[in-house]
Motif scaffolding. Structure first.
Motif, PDB file in Angstrom:
ATOM      1  N   LYS A  10     -18.109  -5.253  -8.573  1.00  0.00           N
ATOM      2  CA  LYS A  10     -17.837  -4.801  -7.203  1.00  0.00           C
ATOM      3  C   LYS A  10     -16.974  -3.547  -7.205  1.00  0.00           C
ATOM      4  O   LYS A  10     -17.234  -2.602  -6.442  1.00  0.00           O
ATOM      5  CB  LYS A  10     -17.156  -5.909  -6.408  1.00  0.00           C
ATOM      6  N   GLN A  11     -15.972  -3.489  -8.064  1.00  0.00           N
ATOM      7  CA  GLN A  11     -15.109  -2.307  -8.153  1.00  0.00           C
ATOM      8  C   GLN A  11     -15.910  -1.087  -8.602  1.00  0.00           C
ATOM      9  O   GLN A  11     -15.722   0.013  -8.083  1.00  0.00           O
ATOM     10  CB  GLN A  11     -13.943  -2.561  -9.105  1.00  0.00           C
ATOM     11  N   GLU A  12     -16.808  -1.287  -9.554  1.00  0.00           N
ATOM     12  CA  GLU A  12     -17.646  -0.174 -10.028  1.00  0.00           C
ATOM     13  C   GLU A  12     -18.573   0.318  -8.920  1.00  0.00           C
ATOM     14  O   GLU A  12     -18.774   1.524  -8.746  1.00  0.00           O
ATOM     15  CB  GLU A  12     -18.444  -0.603 -11.251  1.00  0.00           C
ATOM     16  N   ILE A  13     -19.133  -0.618  -8.161  1.00  0.00           N
ATOM     17  CA  ILE A  13     -20.011  -0.240  -7.056  1.00  0.00           C
ATOM     18  C   ILE A  13     -19.224   0.521  -5.991  1.00  0.00           C
ATOM     19  O   ILE A  13     -19.688   1.548  -5.470  1.00  0.00           O
ATOM     20  CB  ILE A  13     -20.703  -1.482  -6.461  1.00  0.00           C
ATOM     21  N   ASP A  14     -18.044   0.024  -5.672  1.00  0.00           N
ATOM     22  CA  ASP A  14     -17.199   0.706  -4.684  1.00  0.00           C
ATOM     23  C   ASP A  14     -16.823   2.115  -5.145  1.00  0.00           C
ATOM     24  O   ASP A  14     -16.847   3.058  -4.350  1.00  0.00           O
ATOM     25  CB  ASP A  14     -15.930  -0.110  -4.398  1.00  0.00           C
ATOM     26  N   ALA A  16     -18.514   4.006  -7.264  1.00  0.00           N
ATOM     27  CA  ALA A  16     -19.723   4.829  -7.231  1.00  0.00           C
ATOM     28  C   ALA A  16     -20.042   5.232  -5.791  1.00  0.00           C
ATOM     29  O   ALA A  16     -20.440   6.372  -5.527  1.00  0.00           O
ATOM     30  CB  ALA A  16     -20.896   4.078  -7.847  1.00  0.00           C
ATOM     31  N   ARG A  17     -19.855   4.317  -4.837  1.00  0.00           N
ATOM     32  CA  ARG A  17     -20.109   4.607  -3.426  1.00  0.00           C
ATOM     33  C   ARG A  17     -19.155   5.695  -2.928  1.00  0.00           C
ATOM     34  O   ARG A  17     -19.558   6.621  -2.229  1.00  0.00           O
ATOM     35  CB  ARG A  17     -19.948   3.345  -2.594  1.00  0.00           C
ATOM     36  N   ASP A  18     -17.886   5.578  -3.292  1.00  0.00           N
ATOM     37  CA  ASP A  18     -16.902   6.584  -2.876  1.00  0.00           C
ATOM     38  C   ASP A  18     -17.234   7.951  -3.460  1.00  0.00           C
ATOM     39  O   ASP A  18     -17.121   8.973  -2.784  1.00  0.00           O
ATOM     40  CB  ASP A  18     -15.497   6.159  -3.289  1.00  0.00           C
ATOM     41  N   GLN A  19     -17.639   7.962  -4.726  1.00  0.00           N
ATOM     42  CA  GLN A  19     -17.991   9.234  -5.370  1.00  0.00           C
ATOM     43  C   GLN A  19     -19.224   9.846  -4.709  1.00  0.00           C
ATOM     44  O   GLN A  19     -19.275  11.053  -4.467  1.00  0.00           O
ATOM     45  CB  GLN A  19     -18.235   9.013  -6.858  1.00  0.00           C
ATOM     46  N   LEU A  20     -20.208   9.025  -4.398  1.00  0.00           N
ATOM     47  CA  LEU A  20     -21.409   9.512  -3.723  1.00  0.00           C
ATOM     48  C   LEU A  20     -21.078  10.052  -2.336  1.00  0.00           C
ATOM     49  O   LEU A  20     -21.579  11.114  -1.931  1.00  0.00           O
ATOM     50  CB  LEU A  20     -22.455   8.395  -3.624  1.00  0.00           C
ATOM     51  N   ALA A  21     -20.212   9.364  -1.612  1.00  0.00           N
ATOM     52  CA  ALA A  21     -19.811   9.833  -0.283  1.00  0.00           C
ATOM     53  C   ALA A  21     -19.103  11.182  -0.371  1.00  0.00           C
ATOM     54  O   ALA A  21     -19.349  12.074   0.447  1.00  0.00           O
ATOM     55  CB  ALA A  21     -18.911   8.802   0.391  1.00  0.00           C
ATOM     56  N   THR A  23     -19.528  13.424  -2.692  1.00  0.00           N
ATOM     57  CA  THR A  23     -20.541  14.418  -3.054  1.00  0.00           C
ATOM     58  C   THR A  23     -21.361  14.828  -1.837  1.00  0.00           C
ATOM     59  O   THR A  23     -21.621  16.019  -1.613  1.00  0.00           O
ATOM     60  CB  THR A  23     -21.465  13.861  -4.149  1.00  0.00           C
TER      61      THR A  23
END
Length: 74
Positions: A10-14, A16-21, A23
């Motif tokens: 879950k932390q990795e997904i969060d 990755a989501r923050d990094q994508l946002a 970008t």
């Protein structure tokens, strides 16, 4: 498949989501038409303010004025 801790996943997904946002936000800012137009305008103004370019434009303007006056007189 290796046993992974669901909290770590879950932390990795969060993350990755923050990094994508971030970008996507960065791309939206870079592709903003108003910002692009302002950057182009600033580049042109910097180019025109160079002494050689300014002198050339002044000379071209002078030649144009002389030609218009000659054309009007004849």
């Amino acid at each position: 498949m290796a046993d992974r801790d669901p909290d770590v996943i879950k932390q990795e997904i969060d993350a990755a989501r923050d990094q994508l946002a971030a970008t996507v936000d960065s791309l939206a800012i870079r592709a903003n038409p108003q910002r692009l137009a302002d950057d182009i305008k600033a580049g042109i103004m910097n180019f025109v303010k160079k002494p050689a370019v300014a002198a050339s434009l002044a000379g071209l303007g002078l030649v144009t004025v002389v030609l218009v006056i000659r054309k009007a007189r004849s």
